[in-house]
Design a protein around this motif. Sequence first.
Motif, short mmCIF file in Angstrom:
data_model
loop_
_atom_site.label_atom_id
_atom_site.label_comp_id
_atom_site.label_asym_id
_atom_site.label_seq_id
_atom_site.Cartn_x
_atom_site.Cartn_y
_atom_site.Cartn_z
N MET A 1 64.09 108.90 41.25
CA MET A 1 65.30 109.32 41.94
C MET A 1 65.82 110.61 41.30
O MET A 1 65.77 110.76 40.09
N SER A 2 66.33 111.52 42.09
CA SER A 2 66.78 112.81 41.57
C SER A 2 68.15 112.68 40.92
O SER A 2 68.93 111.78 41.21
N ASP A 3 68.43 113.63 40.01
CA ASP A 3 69.75 113.66 39.37
C ASP A 3 70.84 113.88 40.41
O ASP A 3 71.92 113.30 40.31
N ALA A 4 70.57 114.72 41.41
CA ALA A 4 71.57 114.98 42.45
C ALA A 4 71.85 113.71 43.24
O ALA A 4 73.01 113.38 43.52
N LEU A 5 70.82 112.98 43.57
CA LEU A 5 70.99 111.74 44.31
C LEU A 5 71.77 110.71 43.48
O LEU A 5 72.66 110.03 43.99
N ALA A 7 74.00 111.40 41.19
CA ALA A 7 75.39 111.87 41.14
C ALA A 7 76.13 111.51 42.42
O ALA A 7 77.28 111.05 42.38
N VAL A 8 75.49 111.69 43.56
CA VAL A 8 76.13 111.39 44.85
C VAL A 8 76.29 109.88 45.01
O VAL A 8 77.30 109.41 45.53
N ARG A 9 75.34 109.12 44.55
CA ARG A 9 75.48 107.66 44.64
C ARG A 9 76.66 107.17 43.80
O ARG A 9 77.39 106.27 44.23
N ARG A 10 76.86 107.73 42.60
CA ARG A 10 78.04 107.38 41.79
C ARG A 10 79.32 107.75 42.54
O ARG A 10 80.27 106.97 42.59
N PHE A 11 79.33 108.94 43.13
CA PHE A 11 80.47 109.39 43.92
C PHE A 11 80.73 108.41 45.07
O PHE A 11 81.85 107.98 45.30
N GLN A 12 79.67 108.06 45.82
CA GLN A 12 79.81 107.18 46.98
C GLN A 12 80.33 105.80 46.60
O GLN A 12 81.15 105.23 47.32
N GLU A 13 79.87 105.26 45.49
CA GLU A 13 80.37 103.95 45.05
C GLU A 13 81.87 104.02 44.78
O GLU A 13 82.62 103.12 45.19
N ALA A 14 82.33 105.07 44.12
CA ALA A 14 83.75 105.24 43.86
C ALA A 14 84.52 105.47 45.16
O ALA A 14 85.60 104.90 45.37
N PHE A 15 83.95 106.27 46.06
CA PHE A 15 84.56 106.55 47.35
C PHE A 15 84.71 105.26 48.16
O PHE A 15 85.78 104.98 48.71
N HIS A 75 70.97 119.66 46.39
CA HIS A 75 71.68 119.32 47.63
C HIS A 75 71.36 117.90 48.08
O HIS A 75 70.22 117.44 47.97
N VAL A 76 72.38 117.22 48.60
CA VAL A 76 72.22 115.88 49.15
C VAL A 76 72.95 115.84 50.49
O VAL A 76 74.05 116.38 50.61
N VAL A 77 72.32 115.22 51.47
CA VAL A 77 72.92 115.04 52.79
C VAL A 77 73.14 113.55 53.01
O VAL A 77 72.23 112.75 52.79
N VAL A 78 74.35 113.19 53.41
CA VAL A 78 74.67 111.79 53.74
C VAL A 78 75.12 111.76 55.19
O VAL A 78 76.09 112.43 55.56
N ARG A 79 74.40 110.99 56.00
CA ARG A 79 74.82 110.77 57.39
C ARG A 79 75.66 109.51 57.39
O ARG A 79 75.29 108.50 56.80
N TRP A 80 76.85 109.58 58.03
CA TRP A 80 77.80 108.46 57.94
C TRP A 80 78.36 108.08 59.30
O TRP A 80 78.26 108.82 60.27
N HIS A 81 78.99 106.91 59.30
CA HIS A 81 79.66 106.32 60.46
C HIS A 81 81.08 106.00 60.01
O HIS A 81 81.28 105.45 58.93
#
Length: 111
Positions: A1-5, A7-15, A75-81
């Motif tokens: 898993m990438s460092d960027a991914l 970082a975004v996963r940590r962000f998403q969990e908090a979000f 860069h990380v892209v998250v598609r959301w609903h």
Amino acid sequence: MSDALDAVRRFQEAFDAHDVDAVMAAMTEDCVFEDTAPPDGRRHVGQAAVRAAWEALFTGRPAFRAEETMACGEHVVVRWHYGFDGGHVRGVDLFRVRDGLVAEKLAYVKG
């Protein structure tokens, strides 16, 4: 898993937990958040401005759900609903990560 991914996963969990302190800890001091407010979104720059944007957003208890996440370098892209009473919208967030922290979150909505 990438460092960027990571970082975004940590962000998403908090979000997802609506934890503003943890979201801000996952972001750089000079972070940027561009929201989806019509017609072209608003730009929030720096910890204080971005924190205020999250606090306002989380007051409404948003119902975001990540549908897909892709990484390419910094860069990380998250598609959301996003579901709400009476409907939903879909969108994407374009993240840029620097030194293991989210430096930018640029949000776009399908409409």
